[in-house]
Design a protein around this motif. Sequence first.
Motif, mmCIF file in Angstrom:
data_model
loop_
_atom_site.group_PDB
_atom_site.id
_atom_site.type_symbol
_atom_site.label_atom_id
_atom_site.label_comp_id
_atom_site.label_asym_id
_atom_site.label_seq_id
_atom_site.Cartn_x
_atom_site.Cartn_y
_atom_site.Cartn_z
ATOM 1 N N PRO A 19 50.053 32.338 54.008
ATOM 2 C CA PRO A 19 49.772 32.679 55.405
ATOM 3 C C PRO A 19 51.005 33.296 56.048
ATOM 4 C CG PRO A 19 49.968 30.293 55.129
ATOM 5 C CD PRO A 19 49.978 30.882 53.753
ATOM 6 N N VAL A 20 50.808 34.403 56.762
ATOM 7 C CA VAL A 20 51.893 35.089 57.467
ATOM 8 C C VAL A 20 51.619 34.993 58.958
ATOM 9 C CG1 VAL A 20 53.115 37.261 57.814
ATOM 10 C CG2 VAL A 20 52.276 36.664 55.530
ATOM 11 N N LEU A 21 52.508 34.340 59.687
ATOM 12 C CA LEU A 21 52.313 34.083 61.108
ATOM 13 C C LEU A 21 53.181 34.981 61.961
ATOM 14 C CD1 LEU A 21 52.339 30.161 61.273
ATOM 15 C CD2 LEU A 21 50.443 31.703 60.717
ATOM 16 N N HIS A 22 52.685 35.308 63.145
ATOM 17 C CA HIS A 22 53.508 35.912 64.193
ATOM 18 C C HIS A 22 54.439 34.832 64.736
ATOM 19 C CE1 HIS A 22 54.459 37.548 68.213
ATOM 20 N NE2 HIS A 22 54.215 38.740 67.680
ATOM 21 N N ARG A 23 55.560 35.233 65.255
ATOM 22 C CA ARG A 23 56.524 34.274 65.805
ATOM 23 C C ARG A 23 55.863 33.342 66.819
ATOM 24 N NH1 ARG A 23 59.072 33.676 70.359
ATOM 25 N NH2 ARG A 23 58.166 35.594 71.161
ATOM 26 N N SER A 24 55.007 33.890 67.685
ATOM 27 C CA SER A 24 54.373 33.073 68.720
ATOM 28 C C SER A 24 53.455 32.012 68.118
ATOM 29 C CB SER A 24 53.582 33.963 69.685
ATOM 30 O OG SER A 24 52.567 34.671 68.986
ATOM 31 N N GLU A 25 52.784 32.332 66.996
ATOM 32 C CA GLU A 25 51.924 31.343 66.342
ATOM 33 C C GLU A 25 52.762 30.201 65.773
ATOM 34 O OE1 GLU A 25 48.263 33.480 64.319
ATOM 35 O OE2 GLU A 25 50.114 34.563 63.895
ATOM 36 N N ALA A 26 53.918 30.548 65.202
ATOM 37 C CA ALA A 26 54.810 29.521 64.667
ATOM 38 C C ALA A 26 55.359 28.643 65.784
ATOM 39 C CB ALA A 26 55.949 30.172 63.889
ATOM 40 N N LEU A 27 55.735 29.277 66.902
ATOM 41 C CA LEU A 27 56.265 28.510 68.030
ATOM 42 C C LEU A 27 55.194 27.579 68.589
ATOM 43 C CD1 LEU A 27 58.527 27.876 70.007
ATOM 44 C CD2 LEU A 27 57.785 29.844 71.382
ATOM 45 N N ALA A 28 53.965 28.091 68.716
ATOM 46 C CA ALA A 28 52.877 27.267 69.240
ATOM 47 C C ALA A 28 52.656 26.031 68.373
ATOM 48 C CB ALA A 28 51.593 28.093 69.326
ATOM 49 N N ALA A 29 52.855 26.176 67.052
ATOM 50 C CA ALA A 29 52.663 25.041 66.151
ATOM 51 C C ALA A 29 53.687 23.937 66.402
ATOM 52 C CB ALA A 29 52.742 25.514 64.701
#
Length: 458
Positions: free
Chosen positions: A97-107
């Motif tokens: 899975p490749v996430l956008h920075r914002s998706e990683a931060l939201a996690a």
Amino acid sequence: MTPASIRSQESLGRVHFIGIGGVGMSAVARIMVARGVTVSGSDAKDLPVMAELAAAGARIAVGYRASNLGDAQTVVAGSAIRADNPELVAARDSGLPVLHRSEALAATMGDDVVVTVAGTHGKSTTTSMIAVLLQGAGLDPSFAIGANVPALGVNAAHGASGIFVAEADESDGSFLNYRPKIAVVTNVEPDHLDYYGTAEAVYESFDRFTELLPEDGVLIACADDDGALALAERTKARGTTRVLLYGTSDRADLVLHDGGPGHVEVSSAAGRFALELQVPGRHNALNAAAAVAVALELGVDAGAAARALADFSGASRRFELKGEARGVRVFDDYAHHPTEVRAALTAARSVAGTHRVHVVFQPHLFSRTREFAGEFAAALNLADTALVLDIYPAREDPIPGVTSQLIGDHLASGGRLVAADEAVAALVEAAGPGDIILTVGAGDVTSFGPQIVQALDG
């Protein structure tokens, strides 16, 4: 960008960051390391923040190679990473899975009370103010900010209070990846039309942002900005989210009384309180009012909130003092939209008093220059001297017929186009004791400030 489902931090496993040295990427990595995630990362250059991350426990590599992925289970790729980056190619080929920075931060936000700050301008400063204020009031927030903040020492940290404050970037729609309890909107104007296409699409994205708020959430919006006020009214009309307005308008719930430096106050149902602000400009007074509004929502005493802002000295590249020589002060500002340029020059005028203001401006993006050339010139004409550099292309290819001359055509007598190698000498020659020099733009014009100070010294 379609709103993503929020992943849990635990579901990410071992996380690898491609472009970990960037200010936004390193912020997320720093928080993940502090929260116990196994982190690795790489960047094209060996940047100072990478040594800090390595010292905190991250595995860091300089240069991009597929082998850098190691045993990563999730990959986070910075927005500047090219599709043919060997690590990104390897991640996709492996099915990671490749996430956008914002998706990683939201996690990383988990069950925290999330405060997000959105808006066309002022996001970094307002987010910084909120974090500084909450710390000063005795809380320990987690935060992630798109600029370094001297008063905080870092641009991201894991706190123990269960409050998470984050800057929410609308430029690529990624602010829709968060789930805030409190959402601040400083202003709404057409920008990033290379992504959105139309002004209407920009407005629609902010509507979708406020729709993410839960029934017990709150939108805190600036009553002084037409776009933010219209957004607030549309949000009120939906009837699902509480709306709180701040600003100088009599429509505001938290009213700003801005009598200039040393005479800024806010009033609400809690009373009237003086704000001690080190940063100049009406826009910063409004940002401070937004920060106080957030603090009140979080139960901070109003007097304590007002006093805590005295420790805020600004964010990196937001009217940042680079030095002083020969009686001339040199500031740097990230402004890259006409409204931001106007705000920066208005602040410079307030600091300069009866003295002169000189600016060197580097337009950012061909598309933005094409859309706002006249507005940029009108803002730059507030200066006594306005020098305009070639366009900084960033992620864009040139557009036929779009050059800095589009701005130059509308400049007043004090304005002209200059080559980069002429700008420093021209500003040093123009400036006298008491004057202000301002370097403005989102590109590499930021490097001019130290050069100007050195040339003035020489």
